[in-house]
Design a protein around this motif. Structure first.
Motif, PDB file in Angstrom:
ATOM      1  N   LEU A 325       0.825  -1.205   0.000  1.00  0.00           N
ATOM      2  CA  LEU A 325       0.000   0.000   0.000  1.00  0.00           C
ATOM      3  C   LEU A 325       0.864   1.260   0.000  1.00  0.00           C
ATOM      4  O   LEU A 325       0.493   2.271  -0.614  1.00  0.00           O
ATOM      5  CB  LEU A 325      -0.930  -0.027   1.225  1.00  0.00           C
ATOM      6  N   ALA A 326       2.005   1.223   0.661  1.00  0.00           N
ATOM      7  CA  ALA A 326       2.869   2.403   0.703  1.00  0.00           C
ATOM      8  C   ALA A 326       3.461   2.739  -0.660  1.00  0.00           C
ATOM      9  O   ALA A 326       3.953   3.861  -0.873  1.00  0.00           O
ATOM     10  CB  ALA A 326       3.986   2.178   1.722  1.00  0.00           C
ATOM     11  N   GLU A 348      -3.516   9.033   6.957  1.00  0.00           N
ATOM     12  CA  GLU A 348      -3.217   8.004   7.950  1.00  0.00           C
ATOM     13  C   GLU A 348      -3.611   8.497   9.332  1.00  0.00           C
ATOM     14  O   GLU A 348      -3.432   9.683   9.643  1.00  0.00           O
ATOM     15  CB  GLU A 348      -1.726   7.666   7.941  1.00  0.00           C
ATOM     16  N   ASP A 349      -4.110   7.579  10.151  1.00  0.00           N
ATOM     17  CA  ASP A 349      -4.437   7.971  11.521  1.00  0.00           C
ATOM     18  C   ASP A 349      -3.167   8.193  12.341  1.00  0.00           C
ATOM     19  O   ASP A 349      -3.139   8.998  13.264  1.00  0.00           O
ATOM     20  CB  ASP A 349      -5.344   6.924  12.185  1.00  0.00           C
ATOM     21  N   VAL A 350      -2.108   7.450  12.001  1.00  0.00           N
ATOM     22  CA  VAL A 350      -0.796   7.664  12.613  1.00  0.00           C
ATOM     23  C   VAL A 350       0.247   7.582  11.502  1.00  0.00           C
ATOM     24  O   VAL A 350       0.054   6.869  10.519  1.00  0.00           O
ATOM     25  CB  VAL A 350      -0.490   6.609  13.711  1.00  0.00           C
ATOM     26  N   PRO A 351       1.336   8.309  11.606  1.00  0.00           N
ATOM     27  CA  PRO A 351       2.362   8.258  10.561  1.00  0.00           C
ATOM     28  C   PRO A 351       2.886   6.834  10.361  1.00  0.00           C
ATOM     29  O   PRO A 351       3.140   6.102  11.311  1.00  0.00           O
ATOM     30  CB  PRO A 351       3.461   9.191  11.092  1.00  0.00           C
ATOM     31  N   GLY A 352       3.033   6.443   9.097  1.00  0.00           N
ATOM     32  CA  GLY A 352       3.554   5.115   8.785  1.00  0.00           C
ATOM     33  C   GLY A 352       2.515   4.013   8.808  1.00  0.00           C
ATOM     34  O   GLY A 352       2.866   2.836   8.684  1.00  0.00           O
ATOM     35  N   ALA A 353       1.251   4.346   8.951  1.00  0.00           N
ATOM     36  CA  ALA A 353       0.216   3.318   9.038  1.00  0.00           C
ATOM     37  C   ALA A 353       0.101   2.548   7.731  1.00  0.00           C
ATOM     38  O   ALA A 353      -0.150   1.338   7.726  1.00  0.00           O
ATOM     39  CB  ALA A 353      -1.124   3.948   9.403  1.00  0.00           C
ATOM     40  N   ALA A 354       0.271   3.233   6.583  1.00  0.00           N
ATOM     41  CA  ALA A 354       0.151   2.556   5.293  1.00  0.00           C
ATOM     42  C   ALA A 354       1.231   1.497   5.132  1.00  0.00           C
ATOM     43  O   ALA A 354       0.991   0.411   4.577  1.00  0.00           O
ATOM     44  CB  ALA A 354       0.220   3.568   4.153  1.00  0.00           C
ATOM     45  N   ALA A 359       1.091  -7.469   4.096  1.00  0.00           N
ATOM     46  CA  ALA A 359       1.499  -7.554   2.690  1.00  0.00           C
ATOM     47  C   ALA A 359       0.384  -8.028   1.751  1.00  0.00           C
ATOM     48  O   ALA A 359       0.169  -7.413   0.697  1.00  0.00           O
ATOM     49  CB  ALA A 359       2.722  -8.453   2.579  1.00  0.00           C
ATOM     50  N   PRO A 360      -0.351  -9.102   2.056  1.00  0.00           N
ATOM     51  CA  PRO A 360      -1.399  -9.526   1.118  1.00  0.00           C
ATOM     52  C   PRO A 360      -2.465  -8.453   0.910  1.00  0.00           C
ATOM     53  O   PRO A 360      -2.928  -8.230  -0.219  1.00  0.00           O
ATOM     54  CB  PRO A 360      -1.982 -10.780   1.779  1.00  0.00           C
ATOM     55  N   LEU A 361      -2.852  -7.780   1.993  1.00  0.00           N
ATOM     56  CA  LEU A 361      -3.860  -6.731   1.903  1.00  0.00           C
ATOM     57  C   LEU A 361      -3.319  -5.533   1.122  1.00  0.00           C
ATOM     58  O   LEU A 361      -3.997  -4.975   0.250  1.00  0.00           O
ATOM     59  CB  LEU A 361      -4.275  -6.312   3.313  1.00  0.00           C
ATOM     60  N   GLY A 362      -2.076  -5.155   1.422  1.00  0.00           N
ATOM     61  CA  GLY A 362      -1.484  -4.035   0.717  1.00  0.00           C
ATOM     62  C   GLY A 362      -1.308  -4.306  -0.759  1.00  0.00           C
ATOM     63  O   GLY A 362      -1.527  -3.418  -1.607  1.00  0.00           O
TER      64      GLY A 362
END
Length: 462
Positions: A325-326, A348-354, A359-362
């Motif tokens: 996702l990132a 993002e709700d928090v930095p780096g959340a993406a 991995a499969p979802l992203g």
């Protein structure tokens, strides 16, 4: 009373496995037959030796002067053990009859230790190996009734008690807690109860143990078959996933190459010297597409056992990490060339959340954005598109541990003559069903087209 009797009969039938379809099939291999032959010959030798010992101490009674018939009786009682596994019930019934007949004709031979072990073994084997449990129950009942009927006749009508109650010409003196006659009857009954009961209960325990082993083996075979089926299913699903990946990669890069080629042609007409940069973009996109397709096809063709636990591919080659996702921001930047401007916004709700999305979802969300941008190039007149990446780990209705989503918007109109096969959006929906997400795909009320896919985050990512 009838109800109790019915319950008792049902318990007995259940204990002996009368209503069970399973059959214990003996191993009729040459090794098993040789083993039974040696067992029978061993008891024949032991029984014949016992006869000679009894003759030597003058304990054969009426057969003391005959050496032939006692040995014949032993042979008739031991040689049937050769077939004790092949015909267990027949051998058990025959040797029980042998005990009854020779108990009357040659009691010293019938009650000798080797022959008592033979009778016990025959009854034990009959219960343990009988395939027809109904017939086994009938044989056991017949043997018990015959033996105890004969015992009762001996005690009540015969001279067994009288002979036991006298020592020579003098009757026994009452010395213990029980009378001599009562003690003799109870002692004889207990010996026979333990003798026949031990053979029957022991044989049934052996049968039930074999049944349990067979069921465990069947369960192991079922589990193994299910594991093989699941493994094959996983391979099929993986190959379907790779096929979808291949479609997305080809569709995206071919559309980019088409746009770049058209731009290069226009530049070539106006300024041949400036066309080199455009042609270099076409070459780069082509090489990138070919590299990704080779990687996917290599994985698709690889043998199931060629991979390693560290993620290596066939031949030990390490596969490149798949996008997540990132990487959608990079995808948007690469797609923003030659007539299509793409903006990407990450919420993002928090930095780096993406980057922390599994991995499969992203990968599924990345391929969704890739397919949507390829469709904008192929099927829309839009000159710009906007990509939103949202990750929110706060729980809400339908998403107990938060969600991750991508949304691709464009403001153009459908381009005539560019209707697709629908396989791209089909792949999007397949990924969606795999992860249990929701989607909004179709024309917008204000114009343009929207592809929005939201997938739930797993608990460990929340």
């Amino acid at each position: 009373m009838d109800g109790r009797w019915t319950a008792l009969v049902a318990r007995v039938r259940a204990y002996f496995g009368v209503d069970t379809d399973w059959e214990r099939v003996p191993d009729d291999s040459p090794r098993q037959r040789r083993a039974d032959l040696w067992v029978a010959l061993g008891f024949l030798v032991a029984g014949s030796l016992g006869v000679e010992l009894l003759r030597s101490i003058d304990s054969l009674g009426a057969q003391q002067d005959s050496w032939v018939w006692p040995h014949v009786a032993v042979a008739l009682g031991t040689l049937p053990l050769i077939w004790r596994h092949r015909w267990p019930l027949l051998v058990a019934a025959g040797l029980s009859l042998h005990l009854f007949v020779f108990g009357l004709l040659m009691p010293a031979v019938a009650v000798s230790m080797p022959m008592q072990v033979v009778y016990f073994l025959a009854l034990f084997t009959g219960v343990a190996w009988a395939r027809d449990r109904q017939a086994m129950l009938g044989v056991v009942a017949g043997v018990v009734l015959l033996m105890f009927g004969w015992l009762a006749w001996q005690l009540a009508v015969g001279s067994g008690v009288e002979e036991a109650m006298s020592r020579g010409d003098e009757p026994l003196v009452h010395q213990g807690l029980f009378s001599p006659a009562g003690a003799y009857v109870v002692y004889t009954l207990l010996i026979n109860v333990f003798y026949f009961g031990g053979a029957i209960i022991g044989g049934q325990a052996a049968w039930r143990a074999a049944l349990q082993r067979d069921r465990l083996a069947a369960q192991a075979r079922t589990i193994d078959a299910q594991a093989t089926s699941l493994q094959r299913q996983a391979v099929v699903e993986e190959r379907l996933r790779i096929a979808r990946e291949l479609h997305d990669v080809v569709a995206h890069h071919v559309s980019v190459i088409g746009i770049q080629a058209a731009a290069a042609r226009r530049v070539l007409r106006r300024d041949p010297d400036a066309a080199e940069g455009a042609l270099r973009s076409v070459e780069t996109s082509s090489r990138d597409a070919v590299a990704q397709m080779r990687g996917l096809l290599g994985t698709l063709r690889a043998d199931d056992h060629e991979g390693t636990s560290d993620g290596s591919g066939p031949g030990g080659r390490t596969r490149a990490p798949e996008p997540g996702l990132a990487d959608v921001t990079t995808l948007a930047r690469e797609a923003s060339t030659h007539g299509l401007e793409v903006e990407c916004h990450v919420v993002e709700d928090v930095p780096g959340a993406a980057a922390s999305v599994p991995a499969p979802l992203g990968l599924s969300l990345y391929r969704t954005a890739q397919e949507a941008l390829a469709n904008v190039r192929r099927h829309s007149t839009a000159s710009s598109a906007t990509v939103f990446v949202r990750v929110d780990r706060r729980p809400e209705h339908g998403f107990a541990h938060g969600y991750a989503e991508v949304e691709v918007l464009d403001g153009g109109r459908p381009r005539s003559g560019t209707s697709g096969t629908g396989l791209g959006l089909l792949g999007v929906r397949e990924r969606l069903s795999t992860h249990g997400g929701v989607s909004e795909i179709g024309p917008r009320v204000t114009g343009g087209y929207r592809v929005r896919v939201r997938m739930p985050l797993p608990e460990e990512a929340s």
